[in-house]
Design an enzyme around this catalytic site. Structure first.
Site, PDB file in Angstrom:
ATOM      1  N   ASP A   1      85.859  31.952   9.466  1.00 46.05           N
ATOM      2  CA  ASP A   1      86.941  32.688  10.133  1.00 46.05           C
ATOM      3  C   ASP A   1      86.821  32.451  11.636  1.00 46.05           C
ATOM      4  O   ASP A   1      87.332  31.457  12.159  1.00 46.05           O
ATOM      5  CB  ASP A   1      86.846  34.167   9.748  1.00 46.05           C
TER       6      ASP A   1
ATOM      7  N   ASP B   1      81.089  31.746   2.362  1.00 46.36           N
ATOM      8  CA  ASP B   1      82.330  32.053   1.643  1.00 46.36           C
ATOM      9  C   ASP B   1      83.559  31.784   2.496  1.00 46.36           C
ATOM     10  O   ASP B   1      84.533  31.214   2.023  1.00 46.36           O
ATOM     11  CB  ASP B   1      82.327  33.502   1.105  1.00 46.36           C
TER      12      ASP B   1
HETATM   13  C1  PRP Z   1      81.838  37.692   6.471  1.00 49.68           C
HETATM   14  C2  PRP Z   1      81.872  36.477   5.573  1.00 49.68           C
HETATM   15  C3  PRP Z   1      81.272  35.391   6.425  1.00 49.68           C
HETATM   16  C4  PRP Z   1      81.651  35.803   7.821  1.00 49.68           C
HETATM   17  C5  PRP Z   1      82.770  34.939   8.321  1.00 49.68           C
HETATM   18  O1  PRP Z   1      80.600  38.284   6.404  1.00 49.68           O
HETATM   19  O2  PRP Z   1      81.138  36.710   4.380  1.00 49.68           O
HETATM   20  O3  PRP Z   1      79.874  35.333   6.307  1.00 49.68           O
HETATM   21  O4  PRP Z   1      82.062  37.167   7.770  1.00 49.68           O
HETATM   22  O5  PRP Z   1      83.342  35.418   9.495  1.00 49.68           O
HETATM   23  P1  PRP Z   1      83.239  34.720  10.901  1.00 49.68           P
HETATM   24  O6  PRP Z   1      83.545  33.244  10.714  1.00 49.68           O
HETATM   25  O7  PRP Z   1      84.319  35.412  11.681  1.00 49.68           O
HETATM   26  O8  PRP Z   1      81.882  34.948  11.483  1.00 49.68           O
HETATM   27  P2  PRP Z   1      80.301  39.821   6.798  1.00 49.68           P
HETATM   28  O9  PRP Z   1      79.834  39.883   8.215  1.00 49.68           O
HETATM   29  O10 PRP Z   1      81.512  40.647   6.456  1.00 49.68           O
HETATM   30  O11 PRP Z   1      79.088  40.170   5.863  1.00 49.68           O
HETATM   31  P3  PRP Z   1      79.045  40.116   4.240  1.00 49.68           P
HETATM   32  O12 PRP Z   1      79.059  38.650   3.848  1.00 49.68           O
HETATM   33  O13 PRP Z   1      77.787  40.807   3.878  1.00 49.68           O
HETATM   34  O14 PRP Z   1      80.295  40.828   3.741  1.00 49.68           O
END
Ligand code: PRP
Length: 184
Positions: free
Chosen positions: A108, A105
């Site tokens: 970051d 999704d």
């Molecule tokens: C979020 C998002 C991505 C990831 C991106 O997941 O859905 O998978 O963080 O961030 P990054 O590039 O800084 O690693 P999260 O860890 O919040 O889990 P979730 O998808 O279950 O909400």
């Protein structure tokens, strides 16, 4: 409370409407269908945020393909990555020799993608590429080559269309900036 009131209470600004999401996802699906024609394609979604994107994208891809999911989490109840990515689930199908597109999704810090790519390579797929719905315009901790990007946004904390704050707001059909008073 109606969903409209909920939006008004927690959303600062809608960044990407539902219509614009679906139009862009259709374009990505068209590109993927062309690029992977004749190849054994597996979409691998990173739980949980990528789920809404996976299902809409998969329905718009016009070539045969399968999907699997991996679990990874790093944010917890925070608007910043903890910097520590925990893999909670590996793939459950045989992806050896197959062409993989990771469905994410949001790109970051890139830490999640780095860990998931390393995990998938252990399974010896023929190729691994990434399709990220959102890319934040910033210097990423891990610079990843993203083959397909839906939208680029500024470095704001966004929710909706799978993206959460403390597990909430994933079900919004748009992507918007969360009001600071929700998490400060
Ligand atoms: C979020 C998002 C991505 C990831 C991106 O997941 O859905 O998978 O963080 O961030 P990054 O590039 O800084 O690693 P999260 O860890 O919040 O889990 P979730 O998808 O279950 O909400």
């Amino acid at each position: 409370m109606s969903i409209k009131n909920l939006h008004q209470d927690v959303i600062e600004q809608v960044l990407i409407t539902s219509d614009n999401l679906q139009k862009r996802i259709a374009e990505l699906a068209k590109d993927i269908s062309k690029d992977y024609n004749g190849k054994e394609l597996v979409l691998i979604c990173i739980l949980k945020g990528g789920l809404y994107f996976l299902t809409d994208l998969s329905k718009k891809i016009t070539i045969p393909h399968t999907f699997d999911v991996v679990g990874a989490t790093s944010y917890g109840k925070s608007v910043r990555s903890t910097g520590h990515v925990v893999i909670t689930k590996d793939v459950s199908t045989d992806i050896r020799g197959k062409h993989i597109i990771i469905i994410e999704d949001i790109y970051d810090t890139g830490l999640t993608l780095k860990v998931v790519m390393d995990l998938l390579r252990v399974h010896n797929p023929a190729s691994v590429e990434v399709c990220a719905l959102i890319e934040k315009k910033k210097i990423h901790k891990e610079e990843i080559m993203i083959k397909y990007v839906g939208f680029e946004i500024e470095d704001e904390f966004v929710v909706g269309y799978g993206l959460d704050y403390d597990e909430k707001f994933r079900h919004f059909d748009f992507i918007g900036i969360l009001k600071k008073e929700v998490y400060l």
